[in-house]
Design an enzyme around this catalytic site. Structure first.
Site, PDB file in Angstrom:
ATOM      1  N   TYR A  53       0.827  -1.207   0.000  1.00 59.38           N
ATOM      2  CA  TYR A  53       0.000   0.000   0.000  1.00 59.38           C
ATOM      3  C   TYR A  53       0.860   1.256   0.000  1.00 59.38           C
ATOM      4  O   TYR A  53       1.797   1.401   0.786  1.00 59.38           O
ATOM      5  CB  TYR A  53      -0.916   0.035   1.233  1.00 59.38           C
ATOM      6  N   HIS A  83      -2.557  16.781  -1.931  1.00 54.47           N
ATOM      7  CA  HIS A  83      -3.031  16.786  -0.548  1.00 54.47           C
ATOM      8  C   HIS A  83      -2.814  18.124   0.159  1.00 54.47           C
ATOM      9  O   HIS A  83      -3.190  18.275   1.322  1.00 54.47           O
ATOM     10  CB  HIS A  83      -2.344  15.671   0.248  1.00 54.47           C
ATOM     11  N   ASN A 195       1.818  11.299   6.411  1.00 50.80           N
ATOM     12  CA  ASN A 195       0.911  10.421   7.140  1.00 50.80           C
ATOM     13  C   ASN A 195       1.336  10.369   8.606  1.00 50.80           C
ATOM     14  O   ASN A 195       2.311   9.715   8.946  1.00 50.80           O
ATOM     15  CB  ASN A 195       0.964   9.028   6.512  1.00 50.80           C
ATOM     16  N   TYR A 278     -16.493  28.725  48.066  1.00 50.95           N
ATOM     17  CA  TYR A 278     -15.788  27.652  47.351  1.00 50.95           C
ATOM     18  C   TYR A 278     -14.625  28.157  46.509  1.00 50.95           C
ATOM     19  O   TYR A 278     -13.608  27.475  46.378  1.00 50.95           O
ATOM     20  CB  TYR A 278     -16.762  26.909  46.435  1.00 50.95           C
ATOM     21  N   ARG A 281     -11.977  28.501  49.199  1.00 48.92           N
ATOM     22  CA  ARG A 281     -11.791  27.331  50.047  1.00 48.92           C
ATOM     23  C   ARG A 281     -11.435  26.084  49.227  1.00 48.92           C
ATOM     24  O   ARG A 281     -10.661  25.235  49.678  1.00 48.92           O
ATOM     25  CB  ARG A 281     -13.066  27.083  50.847  1.00 48.92           C
ATOM     26  N   PHE A 327      -1.633   6.218  12.418  1.00 53.03           N
ATOM     27  CA  PHE A 327      -1.863   7.612  12.040  1.00 53.03           C
ATOM     28  C   PHE A 327      -3.117   8.186  12.699  1.00 53.03           C
ATOM     29  O   PHE A 327      -3.346   9.395  12.675  1.00 53.03           O
ATOM     30  CB  PHE A 327      -2.024   7.730  10.516  1.00 53.03           C
ATOM     31  N   GLU A 413     -12.032   5.776   4.818  1.00 56.68           N
ATOM     32  CA  GLU A 413     -11.583   6.362   6.085  1.00 56.68           C
ATOM     33  C   GLU A 413     -12.839   6.844   6.800  1.00 56.68           C
ATOM     34  O   GLU A 413     -13.196   8.018   6.755  1.00 56.68           O
ATOM     35  CB  GLU A 413     -10.576   7.469   5.810  1.00 56.68           C
TER      36      GLU A 413
END
Length: 513
Positions: A53, A83, A195, A278, A281, A327, A413
């Protein structure tokens, strides 16, 4: 002295030294051997015609498309340019440098199949201060930070724009000035470069670093408010916090005791009241929970900065190449969503403490809105508005990005982490929190000044640590008698927190956890 990377033991502190301190980077000889061994294995598989791949196939939904040997170089080049789909303003330089360092470190582990010369070229760019312009939007966080890391790879091959010595210019031009030759990507290299989770981790590690300092600032702010409101320190007794056993709570209580030691304002017992609200404290319980969350993130990030997160992963000793999912950004997405919630809570309680100091019904006798000229002057009235606005804004950013997922690549994906959004929104939350804590400290300093002005106390009654903080503040910002342009004053406090100068002054007096 250079930071030496080998893919195994990079620290958060070293990342900060490189991305902010411009420290140089080198690759260890052992890492070089591992990288060369993995690359030789990839070349062998190419010669054998193996189907792997991203090496001899397309990407994502195109994983079933076989690529001829003579097209593998074009495959990697096209991967990078196609990309680079990021949008928006470019990331700050510190984030880009961190991402470059983390990518080089991951590749140095020797499980990515990239050539050593390619990693070295990126290291050379980093050391020369050549920083690719990376748009901040466009990553789904699986398969890693594809778009942002592609912009780093784009600069590596001499395309796109970079920031170099304060100027934006073509990558090829900057590389030529430094005598660095752009890379022509070989088989597997584009995928090895883009990646991974390095962009989200680069942003997150910077937020984490500042959050670690902000934990101490938050304790300091609470201590100064306790001085202003005559807090009861008995609530910080170690016996109380040891009974519950949470580390962060114990540390925060210890910090408060340290900061308030010697105070004649905040004391173990007060004649006028039995217990505080609070927001005073429960400071150890509130701040401590954030401390524990930040420590969890520190541990997760420390692992991730030394992780191999590309795909497929090469195991030359086992004669194996595995298509996995390292990834996927989910470990960082969850961590950074947790981080932003933890930081947000520091601001949330800080705003409530500031409100108590300006509210004449709650402020233990202080003038309303911390002005002696009520009506004609508004004093700190609207400073609290600003703090409240940023606290509310943080609640929007605090929505966990990791609970969302949108399928991509033709549903190949089909679950993504949105971890980069987690990191980016964490940075927004941090910036707001720093400003809110700055407003509390400014408010406390005004309240402390007014106590002396109206004859109720003296600056000399402060604990040594809070007195050091107060005196440093007064070198930057004067007490406010008549109304002024408040923005200009509040910016000074934001800067004192961001540059760590206020904390450094205090830590010359005492040691904080």
């Amino acid at each position: 002295m250079a930071v030496v990377i080998n893919g195994k033991d990079l620290t958060v502190e070293e990342v900060i030294r490189v991305c902010r301190g411009m420290e140089e980077v080198s690759i260890s000889p052992d890492a070089e051997k591992r990288v060369n061994k993995a690359r030789a294995y990839i070349d062998k598989k190419l010669d054998e015609g193996a189907i792997i791949y991203g090496l001899t196939t397309g990407f994502g939904k195109f994983a079933n498309v076989f690529i001829d040997r003579d097209e593998t170089t074009a495959l990697q080049h096209n991967l990078i340019i196609s990309h680079t789909c990021g949008m928006g303003e470019p990331y700050e330089q510190k984030y880009v440098r961190a991402a470059m360092l983390l990518r080089c470190n991951a590749l140095s582990r020797g499980n990515s199949g990239i050539r050593f010369s390619t990693i070295q070229t990126m290291v050379d760019m980093l050391n020369a201060g050549i920083h690719p312009q990376i748009p901040c939007k466009g990553s789904l966080g699986a398969s890693g930070d594809l778009a942002p890391l592609s912009f780093i790879a784009l600069g590596l091959i001499g395309l796109g724009n970079v920031e170099y010595k304060g100027q934006i210019m073509p990558a090829a031009e900057a590389m030529e000035k430094e005598g660095i030759r752009p890379v022509e990507l070989a088989a597997k290299e584009g995928l090895a470069l883009n990646n991974g989770t390095q962009m989200m981790t680069a942003v997150g590690v910077n937020v984490l670093w500042d959050a670690m300092h902000l934990m101490k600032v938050a304790d300091l702010a609470a201590a100064m408010t306790a001085e202003a409101l005559h807090g009861i320190t008995k609530a910080y007794d170690p016996k109380v916090h040891e009974l519950r056993g949470h580390k962060g709570q114990i540390e925060s209580a210890e910090n408060l005791r340290t900061l308030l030691k010697g105070s004649k304002n905040a004391m173990r017992v007060q004649n006028t009241k039995v217990q505080d609200p609070y927001t005073l404290r429960c400071v150890p319980q509130i701040h401590g929970a954030s401390r524990d969350a930040i420590e969890y993130v520190y541990d997760a990030v420390s692992r991730e900065i030394n992780a191999v997160t590309d795909n497929p992963i090469v195991f030359p000793d086992d004669d194996d190449v595995i298509s996995g999912g390292n990834f996927h950004g989910q470990p960082m997405a969850l961590a950074f969503d947790f981080l932003k919630i933890a930081v947000s809570e520091l601001a949330d309680v800080s705003e409530r403490r500031a409100e108590r100091m300006i509210n004449p019904s709650l402020s233990e006798g202080l003038p309303g809105f911390l002005t002696l000229h009520a009506g004609v002057c508004s004093g700190f009235m609207i400073a609290q508005y600003a703090a409240a606005s940023m606290v509310s804004e943080n609640k929007i950013y605090d929505h966990p990005a990791c609970v969302d997922s949108i399928p991509s690549s033709g549903n190949q994906e089909d679950h993504v982490s949105m971890g980069t959004t987690s990191a980016r929104t964490a940075a927004m939350v941090l910036d707001n929190a720093e400003k809110v804590l700055g407003i509390e400290i400014a408010t406390a300093a005004q309240a402390i000044w007014l106590r002396e002005k109206i004859g109720e106390s003296k600056i000399s009654n402060l604990a040594p640590a809070t007195k050091a903080a107060y005196e440093y503040i007064r070198t930057k910002s004067d007490p406010i008698d008549q109304d002024v342009i408040m923005h200009d004053e509040l910016v000074k406090f934001d800067e004192m927190i961001k540059d760590n100068s206020l904390l450094e002054v205090v830590e010359k007096e005492v040691t904080l956890k």
